[in-house]
Design a protein around this motif. Structure first.
Motif, mmCIF file in Angstrom:
data_model
loop_
_atom_site.group_PDB
_atom_site.id
_atom_site.type_symbol
_atom_site.label_atom_id
_atom_site.label_comp_id
_atom_site.label_asym_id
_atom_site.label_seq_id
_atom_site.Cartn_x
_atom_site.Cartn_y
_atom_site.Cartn_z
ATOM 1 N N PHE A 98 -3.388 4.851 1.942
ATOM 2 C CA PHE A 98 -2.580 3.899 2.708
ATOM 3 C C PHE A 98 -3.129 3.720 4.120
ATOM 4 C CE2 PHE A 98 0.847 3.938 5.941
ATOM 5 C CZ PHE A 98 1.308 2.634 5.802
ATOM 6 N N THR B 133 4.604 7.903 -6.938
ATOM 7 C CA THR B 133 4.210 9.283 -7.204
ATOM 8 C C THR B 133 5.275 10.277 -6.741
ATOM 9 O OG1 THR B 133 2.906 9.243 -5.144
ATOM 10 C CG2 THR B 133 1.728 8.847 -7.207
ATOM 11 N N PRO C 115 2.260 3.010 -4.177
ATOM 12 C CA PRO C 115 1.811 4.185 -4.950
ATOM 13 C C PRO C 115 2.432 5.488 -4.462
ATOM 14 C CG PRO C 115 -0.040 2.759 -4.437
ATOM 15 C CD PRO C 115 1.120 2.246 -3.647
ATOM 16 N N PHE C 116 2.631 5.599 -3.155
ATOM 17 C CA PHE C 116 3.275 6.791 -2.613
ATOM 18 C C PHE C 116 4.696 6.922 -3.162
ATOM 19 C CE2 PHE C 116 6.294 8.269 0.639
ATOM 20 C CZ PHE C 116 5.892 9.592 0.765
ATOM 21 N N PRO D 163 1.214 12.394 -3.744
ATOM 22 C CA PRO D 163 1.706 11.476 -2.704
ATOM 23 C C PRO D 163 0.940 11.578 -1.387
ATOM 24 C CG PRO D 163 3.556 12.424 -3.878
ATOM 25 C CD PRO D 163 2.336 13.146 -4.353
ATOM 26 N N CYS E 284 -2.061 9.497 -1.678
ATOM 27 C CA CYS E 284 -1.674 8.086 -1.578
ATOM 28 C C CYS E 284 -1.511 7.668 -0.118
ATOM 29 C CB CYS E 284 -0.369 7.835 -2.344
ATOM 30 S SG CYS E 284 -0.518 7.990 -4.142
ATOM 31 N N TRP F 38 0.811 -1.212 0.000
ATOM 32 C CA TRP F 38 0.000 0.000 0.000
ATOM 33 C C TRP F 38 0.846 1.266 0.000
ATOM 34 C CZ3 TRP F 38 -4.831 0.464 -1.340
ATOM 35 C CH2 TRP F 38 -5.665 -0.652 -1.271
#
Length: 220
Positions: free
Chosen positions: A57, A26, A22-23, A50, A53, A19
């Motif tokens: 998360f 980005t 993606p952070f 971010p 994201c 999870w």
């Protein structure tokens, strides 16, 4: 314990790393491929993405409850602040949005354990830095910047009192803001944007990760 049939429990479960992916992606996209100038809405959204994201998360991996919602609110305020700061005329709006984020972080971190002995080592360097920055600030910004610096110092105090990732995250956040302020008002720094945003993203991630770890253990 330690035998093949009894593996140790991982300190970071696989779903947490999944999870957070993606952070990381980005952040990389913004730092590597998105230019700082000229300011644009696509660039502003890429800068703030971010933070969204991290909100997702926390929704996926954090224990539910008031603290998680406060951390998510702080990240959403940070998203707004990120966008505002893309344009110079949005500086005050961005600072107000980040002030809102810090108030939410304060509410999430709480005041137990109090650990007042940490307050002076936080306020002293903050005051010295503000004193160095003050001659470079436009007069209308002097009071808002001082108030913001005090609020940020309080968040750092509470995060250090909580310990762990929260403390490290707040330290990086504070470093990011200090470099940004000096780069903006005093002297342009080589690789200033990279230093500011790398420390900022890492600090926010550590703060979010501390919320995902559940209730922080309090020292006796």
């Amino acid at each position: 314990m330690g035998l093949p049939g009894n593996p140790h429990r991982s300190a970071q479960p696989p779903h947490v790393a999944r999870w957070l992916s993606p952070f990381v992606v980005t952040c990389t996209v913004y730092l590597v491929w998105v230019p700082e100038d000229p300011p644009s809405w696509p660039g502003a959204l890429a800068k703030g993405l971010p933070m969204l994201c991290l909100v997702v998360f926390l929704q996926a991996v954090a224990p539910g409850g008031r603290s998680t919602r406060l951390f998510q609110g702080a990240l959403l305020c940070s998203f707004v602040g990120d966008i505002c700061l893309v344009w110079p005329e949005g500086f005050l709006y961005g600072m107000a949005a980040f002030a809102g984020a810090h108030l939410l972080y304060l509410a999430a971190l709480g005041f137990s354990p109090l650990r007042p002995g940490l307050l002076l080592p936080v306020l002293l360097p903050a005051s010295c830095f503000l004193g160095l920055l003050r001659p470079h600030l436009p007069a209308p910004l002097a009071a808002p910047v001082a108030a913001y610096a005090l609020l940020l110092a309080l968040v750092l105090w509470r995060a250090l009192a909580a310990g762990g990732g929260a403390g490290r995250g707040a330290l990086l956040f504070t470093l990011s803001d200090a470099v940004l302020a000096w780069d903006t008002f005093a002297q342009r720094l080589p690789l200033g944007r990279l230093l500011v945003m790398s420390a900022y993203y890492a600090g926010q991630a550590l703060l979010a990760r501390s919320a995902a770890s559940g209730p922080r253990r309090r020292p006796d």
